[in-house]
Design a protein around this motif. Structure first.
Motif, mmCIF file in Angstrom:
data_model
loop_
_atom_site.group_PDB
_atom_site.id
_atom_site.type_symbol
_atom_site.label_atom_id
_atom_site.label_comp_id
_atom_site.label_asym_id
_atom_site.label_seq_id
_atom_site.Cartn_x
_atom_site.Cartn_y
_atom_site.Cartn_z
ATOM 1 N N PHE A 199 0.854 -1.197 0.000
ATOM 2 C CA PHE A 199 0.000 0.000 0.000
ATOM 3 C C PHE A 199 0.883 1.237 0.000
ATOM 4 O O PHE A 199 1.955 1.256 0.607
ATOM 5 C CB PHE A 199 -0.881 0.000 1.253
ATOM 6 N N VAL A 200 0.412 2.283 -0.668
ATOM 7 C CA VAL A 200 1.091 3.573 -0.618
ATOM 8 C C VAL A 200 0.030 4.664 -0.480
ATOM 9 O O VAL A 200 -1.095 4.527 -0.986
ATOM 10 C CB VAL A 200 1.963 3.808 -1.876
ATOM 11 N N GLY A 201 0.380 5.715 0.245
ATOM 12 C CA GLY A 201 -0.553 6.821 0.442
ATOM 13 C C GLY A 201 0.153 7.987 1.106
ATOM 14 O O GLY A 201 1.349 7.927 1.396
ATOM 15 N N ARG A 202 -0.576 9.050 1.334
ATOM 16 C CA ARG A 202 -0.011 10.240 1.971
ATOM 17 C C ARG A 202 0.404 9.933 3.416
ATOM 18 O O ARG A 202 -0.380 9.354 4.162
ATOM 19 C CB ARG A 202 -1.042 11.365 2.006
ATOM 20 N N GLY A 203 1.612 10.369 3.773
ATOM 21 C CA GLY A 203 2.070 10.170 5.139
ATOM 22 C C GLY A 203 2.476 11.443 5.844
ATOM 23 O O GLY A 203 2.697 11.431 7.057
ATOM 24 N N ALA A 268 2.969 4.785 -9.831
ATOM 25 C CA ALA A 268 3.148 4.791 -11.284
ATOM 26 C C ALA A 268 4.419 4.061 -11.703
ATOM 27 O O ALA A 268 4.516 3.575 -12.837
ATOM 28 C CB ALA A 268 3.178 6.222 -11.803
ATOM 29 N N GLN A 269 5.383 3.963 -10.808
ATOM 30 C CA GLN A 269 6.617 3.220 -11.090
ATOM 31 C C GLN A 269 6.433 1.718 -10.929
ATOM 32 O O GLN A 269 7.368 0.945 -11.151
ATOM 33 C CB GLN A 269 7.727 3.701 -10.158
ATOM 34 N N GLY A 270 5.230 1.304 -10.551
ATOM 35 C CA GLY A 270 4.951 -0.120 -10.419
ATOM 36 C C GLY A 270 5.430 -0.726 -9.125
ATOM 37 O O GLY A 270 5.673 -1.936 -9.041
ATOM 38 N N LYS A 271 5.534 0.096 -8.055
ATOM 39 C CA LYS A 271 6.110 -0.384 -6.810
ATOM 40 C C LYS A 271 5.084 -0.590 -5.693
ATOM 41 O O LYS A 271 5.470 -0.801 -4.542
ATOM 42 C CB LYS A 271 7.193 0.586 -6.337
ATOM 43 N N ALA A 272 3.798 -0.521 -6.010
ATOM 44 C CA ALA A 272 2.779 -0.732 -4.979
ATOM 45 C C ALA A 272 1.543 -1.393 -5.573
ATOM 46 O O ALA A 272 1.198 -1.167 -6.736
ATOM 47 C CB ALA A 272 2.397 0.594 -4.324
ATOM 48 N N ALA A 273 0.891 -2.199 -4.733
ATOM 49 C CA ALA A 273 -0.307 -2.902 -5.183
ATOM 50 C C ALA A 273 -1.553 -2.034 -5.075
ATOM 51 O O ALA A 273 -2.439 -2.088 -5.939
ATOM 52 C CB ALA A 273 -0.499 -4.175 -4.359
ATOM 53 N N PHE A 274 -1.623 -1.218 -4.011
ATOM 54 C CA PHE A 274 -2.800 -0.379 -3.772
ATOM 55 C C PHE A 274 -2.393 1.059 -3.461
ATOM 56 O O PHE A 274 -1.337 1.307 -2.866
ATOM 57 C CB PHE A 274 -3.621 -0.926 -2.595
ATOM 58 N N TYR A 275 -3.263 1.966 -3.839
ATOM 59 C CA TYR A 275 -3.054 3.391 -3.595
ATOM 60 C C TYR A 275 -4.434 4.012 -3.418
ATOM 61 O O TYR A 275 -5.299 3.857 -4.283
ATOM 62 C CB TYR A 275 -2.317 4.013 -4.778
ATOM 63 N N ALA A 276 -4.680 4.688 -2.308
ATOM 64 C CA ALA A 276 -5.966 5.348 -2.063
ATOM 65 C C ALA A 276 -5.767 6.849 -2.198
ATOM 66 O O ALA A 276 -4.955 7.441 -1.489
ATOM 67 C CB ALA A 276 -6.484 5.008 -0.667
ATOM 68 N N GLU A 277 -6.539 7.470 -3.109
ATOM 69 C CA GLU A 277 -6.307 8.886 -3.408
ATOM 70 C C GLU A 277 -7.490 9.464 -4.189
ATOM 71 O O GLU A 277 -8.382 8.732 -4.623
ATOM 72 C CB GLU A 277 -5.005 9.025 -4.214
ATOM 73 N N THR A 278 -7.476 10.772 -4.357
ATOM 74 C CA THR A 278 -8.523 11.418 -5.135
ATOM 75 C C THR A 278 -8.460 10.968 -6.597
ATOM 76 O O THR A 278 -7.379 10.748 -7.157
ATOM 77 C CB THR A 278 -8.384 12.948 -5.070
#
Length: 436
Positions: A199-203, A268-278
């Protein structure tokens, strides 16, 4: 809808409709011209954000000026510069700008309390062809305060789930329907040894608040209950904990320094399975020049928590009128035109989600979007919450206080203690705002 065929009709209709409202109590009617242009000789100043919306409006402006006879000076600024410019103009009681762009979710309470916006309820009723009821309810709720309409929504933000279609298919994992499903899938796919994260998101403390809001809402929590801080309720803490756990346990190193540009770039670099964002930044993940996974990005409605799926659906930027503007009817004519169905469709096709239901219902309004993203946006417009930050005057301070909960949890501190401290700090901000 054929824009070329309808542009002439729309211009004539606009001119006719505006002629009806050409006179107001605080200005003399424009002198009749040979072409009967309702605002001949008048000049309007509009402050806007440097944005695709502004570019689109500027491109169509000659048509509007020809139909009305007025000249429109559109001045575009970077976000911070725009906020500073508006503050200077309004604190000096300037008549300029006549019309301006603003962020209801950040500025509404302060601008309203200071008397920096004209009420718009009567204007939206003047021309039935404007079809004010076509705007989504959540967007109008977000631009209304004390039952008074203070803005016209221009474009919107919906919080959705981004995911890697190829990775989920390869691992036989369905698209998460619940937050529990999301955590389980992120855990299974997390592989930091191969520079791949669940997962990736704002931290960043301030920036993450808009993202964590949907987690808090979906667990039944909120930032406030009435005029009392509520970020330490069991429901709110559950939402903060889920988000913090996703970032801490299944996110990349350096997450505490990430806002959306960094998180979107990593996805976008293909390094995460999920991303929660606008949804409005989706092209950052599908643009062939920016994304290595452009063909494998999927979109879904934000997963449900204990209280169901309650992602935010906000009016990101809107138009407002200066209450001291000399030419209020001319100002409204521009606002009406800028937010009519034709212009909303035009900007939506450029990748910026609009606030009109009818545009989302037509093929032309969705065909430039990935089909699953268009579906997720439409569903979120129905179920979404109309704000994503604390509804106070001192929004920046409040975001810092609330965001600290997630940051401390990611650093291993006790989240209940962090939430209790944040609640005290937030309540102090609420109380301070009452004196402003």
């Amino acid at each position: 809808m054929n824009l070329r065929k309808n542009s002439g009709v729309l211009a004539l209709t606009l001119a006719a409709a505006m002629a009806v409202t050409a006179c107001s109590q605080d200005q003399k009617p424009a002198a009749p011209s040979a072409s009967a242009k309702p605002f001949a000789g008048q000049k309007l100043t509009v402050f806007t954000l440097n944005h695709q919306w502004t570019d689109s409006i500027k491109a169509s402006l000659p048509q509007f000026e020809e139909a009305t006879g007025m000249k429109v000076d559109v001045q575009a600024f970077a976000e911070e510069q725009l906020q500073q410019k508006l503050a200077v103009q309004f604190t000096s009681s300037s008549e300029t700008p006549d019309v301006f762009m603003s962020r209801p979710y950040m500025d509404k309470i302060l601008f309203y309390k200071n008397g920096w916006m004209a009420q718009l309820d009567e204007y939206v009723k003047k021309n039935p062809g404007y079809d004010f009821n076509d705007f989504s309810k959540a967007a109008i709720d977000a631009t209304t305060i004390d039952g008074k309409l203070m803005y016209i929504p221009l474009f919107t933000d919906q919080f959705v789930l981004y995911y890697r279609k190829d990775i989920l298919q390869k691992n036989n994992i369905p698209v998460p329907k619940t937050l529990a499903d999301l955590e389980a899938a992120a855990k299974k796919l997390h592989d930091p040894g191969k520079d791949f994260y669940g997962f990736v998101g704002r931290g960043q403390r301030n920036a993450l608040v808009t993202a964590v809001s949907s987690f808090v809402f979906s667990e039944g929590g909120d930032f406030m209950k009435g005029d009392k801080a509520a970020v330490n309720t069991p429901e709110a803490i559950r939402g903060f904990q889920i988000y913090a756990s996703l970032l801490k346990n299944y996110g990349p190193q350096g997450t505490l320094n990430m806002s959306w540009p960094q998180a979107a770039a990593l996805f976008a670099q293909g390094k995460a399975a999920f991303y929660a964002e606008t949804a409005s930044i989706y092209k950052n993940t599908t643009d062939p020049e920016k994304s290595l996974v452009k063909d494998n990005v999927g979109f879904a409605v934000f997963p449900a928590g204990t209280a169901g799926a309650k992602p935010y659906n906000i009016a990101a930027w809107s138009l407002a009128m200066n209450p001291k503007a000399k030419n209020k009817d001319a100002a409204w004519a521009f606002m009406e035109w800028a937010s009519n169905k034709e212009n909303v469709l035009k900007i939506q096709r450029s990748g910026v989600p609009g606030a009109r239901n009818s545009v989302w219902a037509m093929k032309e309004g969705t065909e430039t979007y990935p089909p699953d993203l268009a579906a997720a946006i439409q569903e979120t417009m129905k179920i979404g919450v109309g704000y994503n930050v604390p509804q106070v005057i001192s929004v920046g301070e409040a975001r810092d206080a609330v965001g600290s909960i997630v940051v401390k949890a990611m650093l291993g501190e006790d989240i209940k203690a962090a939430a209790d401290q944040a609640n005290r700090d937030f309540q102090a901000i609420i109380d301070k705002d009452k004196t402003k």
